[in-house]
Design a protein around this motif. Sequence first.
Motif, PDB file in Angstrom:
ATOM      1  N   GLY A 136       0.065  23.596   4.696  1.00  0.00           N
ATOM      2  CA  GLY A 136       0.909  24.188   3.667  1.00  0.00           C
ATOM      3  C   GLY A 136       1.105  25.681   3.822  1.00  0.00           C
ATOM      4  O   GLY A 136       1.361  26.392   2.840  1.00  0.00           O
ATOM      5  N   ALA A 137       0.997  26.176   5.047  1.00  0.00           N
ATOM      6  CA  ALA A 137       1.119  27.612   5.303  1.00  0.00           C
ATOM      7  C   ALA A 137       2.510  27.962   5.827  1.00  0.00           C
ATOM      8  O   ALA A 137       3.209  27.123   6.394  1.00  0.00           O
ATOM      9  CB  ALA A 137       0.059  28.054   6.305  1.00  0.00           C
ATOM     10  N   LYS A 191       2.905  22.338  13.785  1.00  0.00           N
ATOM     11  CA  LYS A 191       2.423  21.119  13.132  1.00  0.00           C
ATOM     12  C   LYS A 191       1.327  21.434  12.111  1.00  0.00           C
ATOM     13  O   LYS A 191       1.378  20.968  10.964  1.00  0.00           O
ATOM     14  CB  LYS A 191       1.899  20.144  14.185  1.00  0.00           C
ATOM     15  CG  LYS A 191       1.218  18.906  13.608  1.00  0.00           C
ATOM     16  CD  LYS A 191       0.684  18.025  14.736  1.00  0.00           C
ATOM     17  CE  LYS A 191      -0.097  16.829  14.182  1.00  0.00           C
ATOM     18  NZ  LYS A 191      -0.620  15.981  15.295  1.00  0.00           N
ATOM     19  N   TRP A 192       0.348  22.249  12.503  1.00  0.00           N
ATOM     20  CA  TRP A 192      -0.793  22.483  11.636  1.00  0.00           C
ATOM     21  C   TRP A 192      -0.525  23.540  10.580  1.00  0.00           C
ATOM     22  O   TRP A 192      -1.159  23.519   9.520  1.00  0.00           O
ATOM     23  CB  TRP A 192      -2.040  22.790  12.470  1.00  0.00           C
ATOM     24  CG  TRP A 192      -2.549  21.530  13.083  1.00  0.00           C
ATOM     25  CD1 TRP A 192      -2.266  21.018  14.312  1.00  0.00           C
ATOM     26  CD2 TRP A 192      -3.369  20.556  12.431  1.00  0.00           C
ATOM     27  NE1 TRP A 192      -2.862  19.798  14.491  1.00  0.00           N
ATOM     28  CE2 TRP A 192      -3.549  19.488  13.352  1.00  0.00           C
ATOM     29  CE3 TRP A 192      -3.964  20.480  11.177  1.00  0.00           C
ATOM     30  CZ2 TRP A 192      -4.316  18.364  13.040  1.00  0.00           C
ATOM     31  CZ3 TRP A 192      -4.729  19.365  10.870  1.00  0.00           C
ATOM     32  CH2 TRP A 192      -4.895  18.319  11.790  1.00  0.00           C
ATOM     33  N   PHE A 195      -6.909  22.208  12.859  1.00  0.00           N
ATOM     34  CA  PHE A 195      -6.508  21.520  14.089  1.00  0.00           C
ATOM     35  C   PHE A 195      -7.736  21.108  14.900  1.00  0.00           C
ATOM     36  O   PHE A 195      -7.898  19.933  15.263  1.00  0.00           O
ATOM     37  CB  PHE A 195      -5.594  22.460  14.883  1.00  0.00           C
ATOM     38  CG  PHE A 195      -5.408  22.134  16.337  1.00  0.00           C
ATOM     39  CD1 PHE A 195      -5.081  20.857  16.762  1.00  0.00           C
ATOM     40  CD2 PHE A 195      -5.533  23.136  17.299  1.00  0.00           C
ATOM     41  CE1 PHE A 195      -4.895  20.562  18.111  1.00  0.00           C
ATOM     42  CE2 PHE A 195      -5.352  22.862  18.641  1.00  0.00           C
ATOM     43  CZ  PHE A 195      -5.043  21.578  19.049  1.00  0.00           C
ATOM     44  N   ARG A 196      -8.623  22.037  15.181  1.00  0.00           N
ATOM     45  CA  ARG A 196      -9.805  21.715  15.989  1.00  0.00           C
ATOM     46  C   ARG A 196     -10.775  20.809  15.246  1.00  0.00           C
ATOM     47  O   ARG A 196     -11.406  19.929  15.848  1.00  0.00           O
ATOM     48  CB  ARG A 196     -10.499  23.009  16.431  1.00  0.00           C
ATOM     49  CG  ARG A 196      -9.726  23.800  17.479  1.00  0.00           C
ATOM     50  CD  ARG A 196      -9.440  22.965  18.711  1.00  0.00           C
ATOM     51  NE  ARG A 196      -8.786  23.737  19.759  1.00  0.00           N
ATOM     52  CZ  ARG A 196      -8.290  23.219  20.871  1.00  0.00           C
ATOM     53  NH1 ARG A 196      -8.353  21.909  21.074  1.00  0.00           N
ATOM     54  NH2 ARG A 196      -7.723  23.986  21.790  1.00  0.00           N
ATOM     55  N   GLY A 248      -3.232  31.556   9.524  1.00  0.00           N
ATOM     56  CA  GLY A 248      -3.224  31.181  10.938  1.00  0.00           C
ATOM     57  C   GLY A 248      -4.594  30.739  11.422  1.00  0.00           C
ATOM     58  O   GLY A 248      -4.723  29.744  12.156  1.00  0.00           O
ATOM     59  N   ILE A 249      -5.637  31.452  11.004  1.00  0.00           N
ATOM     60  CA  ILE A 249      -7.006  31.088  11.388  1.00  0.00           C
ATOM     61  C   ILE A 249      -7.359  29.707  10.834  1.00  0.00           C
ATOM     62  O   ILE A 249      -7.876  28.834  11.545  1.00  0.00           O
ATOM     63  CB  ILE A 249      -8.007  32.139  10.868  1.00  0.00           C
ATOM     64  CG1 ILE A 249      -7.763  33.507  11.530  1.00  0.00           C
ATOM     65  CG2 ILE A 249      -9.450  31.687  11.111  1.00  0.00           C
ATOM     66  CD1 ILE A 249      -8.466  34.656  10.836  1.00  0.00           C
ATOM     67  N   GLU A 250      -7.081  29.510   9.563  1.00  0.00           N
ATOM     68  CA  GLU A 250      -7.478  28.260   8.913  1.00  0.00           C
ATOM     69  C   GLU A 250      -6.668  27.068   9.425  1.00  0.00           C
ATOM     70  O   GLU A 250      -7.190  25.953   9.506  1.00  0.00           O
ATOM     71  CB  GLU A 250      -7.355  28.425   7.404  1.00  0.00           C
ATOM     72  CG  GLU A 250      -8.402  29.388   6.856  1.00  0.00           C
ATOM     73  CD  GLU A 250      -8.263  29.703   5.385  1.00  0.00           C
ATOM     74  OE1 GLU A 250      -9.311  29.961   4.745  1.00  0.00           O
ATOM     75  OE2 GLU A 250      -7.132  29.710   4.875  1.00  0.00           O
ATOM     76  N   ALA A 251      -5.407  27.300   9.786  1.00  0.00           N
ATOM     77  CA  ALA A 251      -4.622  26.215  10.378  1.00  0.00           C
ATOM     78  C   ALA A 251      -5.204  25.814  11.728  1.00  0.00           C
ATOM     79  O   ALA A 251      -5.300  24.620  12.049  1.00  0.00           O
ATOM     80  CB  ALA A 251      -3.166  26.644  10.533  1.00  0.00           C
TER      81      ALA A 251
END
Length: 449
Positions: free
Chosen positions: A334-335, A328-329, A90-91, A83-86
């Motif tokens: 791929g999460a 989307k992210w 995004f940002r 979740g953090i890396e997605a």
Amino acid sequence: MPVKRLELHLGRLVALVAALGVLLVACSNSSGSDSTENKGGSGGAVVSNSAPGVTADAINFSMLATKSNNPTGACIYDCYAQGIEAYFAFRNSEGGVHGRKLALTEKIDDQLGQNKQGALKIINDNNTFGTFSAAQLPLGWGDLAEAGVPQYVWAIQPAAMAGHDDIWGNAGIICLDCTARYYPYAATLVGAKKIAALGYGVSDSSKRCTQSVRDSIELYKADTGQEVVYYNEGLAFGLPNGVGPEVSAIKRAGADMVITCFDLNGQKTLAQELQRQGLADVKLLHPNSYDQKFVEEAGDLFEGDIVQVQFRPFEADAGDSGLGDFKKWMEKTGAEISEVAMIGWIDADIAYQGILKAGPSFTRQSVIDATNKITDYTADGLIAPIDWTRMHESATQEDPTTHGAKQECTSFVQIKGGKFQMVGATKEKPWVCWSNANRDWAEPTKTSF
């Protein structure tokens, strides 16, 4: 604020807050994700910055979470990181913040009981700007707070968060002792009148959660016609000896719903015993079984049960919230979409918003100060509003609003055919909310933030 040193017994393995319904949601105002500032940050030249973990082109973070010896049955370490890396992806696709990309460069497995050692390593290395933490035993949070390291956490350990103005989570400090209208409301969704309440004796959070269930049903019984017919706050963690005698007592008492403060594995053990004793029609309120794979693998074991969700449910319409970006992210990186991944996404957004508001010459302290000026934080409509100017302390039963949320909000889904479906609200307005001006019983207002 003074730092509160915490010594938590290893038995406090799970912090299940049915009061976790006490949480959440509303969309960002000027203090949230919808800021009118350039979403990529400052724009123009990158300002020199010597804060720990900040390089010419990146802001580096660490993560401290439980993987080894995880007793709960939930995906924590890997899902939280996803979740953090997605969110960072995004940002970063927008240019990052203040000309720098966001990066999760150090991940530490606290092995359940090694959280303090992991925290001390982060402090001594001093090469990350802030720390994300999803811990069952947050023994190191106080050390990180004392060292001035911004922390973004899974808010299931309110006692470890309280009093620290540099710890934020997907919720404000939860009042574990307070009554909540969402317990009796959940029972009305399945027509239940006779309630059993169960919790773990070795976990202070679980015990207090179970007490809150009992007190909530009792407080509103004149309005709902409900009563607690069986109560046990002293069960062994993980139910190593099963739960046969307790289910037999529940059967004799004629309960038609069980509200627990258990982890996923405990919920499954209880449901299996209910089915074995011919009580498949007795419904459960799950505080934390929002896990599609777990539910599908259980077959019809949880059919008709209610699950409490502390953020905008995946089954709701995204509307203009951040739910669409999350989905989307997660797909782009791929999460797998999961409850804990959403917590990681929300925590990452808190970190981003604080840095954005602190300006290009940000320091740890300026980010702490900027984050604590946010009065209506909703992670872009994913959680109930948090006022970080006053919600680093717990509300009380007598005073719900000085440190508590203005509204008591939660969402529910029901398990039907191994899938989650919205219940109690709508896809457009997935939250049920009550005013905290008082604790009177009322029909909830369906809300979207």
